[in-house]
Enzyme design. Structure first.
Site: not given
Ligand code: TDO
Length: 179
Positions: A23, A58, A71, A118, A131
């Protein structure tokens, strides 16, 4: 699950056992007793995932103390080049980084201790990154450094970025709050 130490103390690549059958495949990403036996964090507080298209970058992100967290990251669709950079000022590998390809095919996992920045770059058409983090989201502590800093050699110098990621200070100009 094999635990492969990296150049950066406390940062491991985890290779879970992949059980294949007609599968597809079955992969366990977390097992409380195995993590505890190996001295790894077991109290994850939040889980989330992002989906990105090819050439998205990112990062490089972290939460500052006292909201810093461990993480556990892995890719369940596609393939990424994952990068972590050591921001712990007293670490023997302060300012150094490692790169690991994470893919849904390999099922490999990166265990990232507190104090590392990261980020990742998407190599496949799409990538889903999952994550698990050991403390909850703290918007005022959520921070980053510029993706081009720290001497990281990326495969693409014109990736798709968020405005936020474009605006971060360089690692060389950032006063790290991690001891
Ligand atoms: C990280 C996070 C973001 N958010 C919100 C903030 C924003 O409006 C939206 C997208 O957030 P970001 O643009 O920071 O998403 P992103 O760039 O994908 O952030 C992630 O990047 C990678 C590299 C990591 O290591 C993660 O821990 C996290 O920081 O989501 C949350 O509500 N909770 C969360 O835990």
């Amino acid at each position: 699950m094999d635990v492969i130490p990296s150049l950066i103390p406390g940062c491991y690549e985890l290779l879970p056992r992949i059980i294949h059958d007609t599968r597809g495949a079955f992969i366990k990403t977390f097992h409380f007793d195995s993590f505890r036996e190996k001295g790894m964090e077991t109290r994850f507080q939040e889980q989330y995932y992002s989906r990105s298209r090819k050439r998205v970058l990112r990062g490089l992100h972290f939460q500052n103390p006292p909201h810093d967290h461990v993480k556990l990251v892995y890719c369940t669709e596609g393939e990424v080049l994952d990068v972590v950079l050591d921001m712990r000022r007293s670490s023997p590998t302060y300012g150094r980084h490692i790169k690991v390809n994470l893919s849904s095919n390999n099922g490999n996992i990166l265990y990232i201790p507190k104090g590392l920045a990261h980020g990742f770059y998407v190599l496949s058409e799409h990538a889903t990154m999952v994550y698990n983090v050991s403390s909850t989201y703290s918007p005022e502590s959520d921070d980053g450094i510029h993706w081009t800093s720290g001497g990281i050699d990326w495969p693409d110098m014109d990736p798709i970025l968020s405005d936020r990621d474009r605006g971060f200070k360089r690692f060389e100009e950032y006063e790290s709050k991690f001891i």
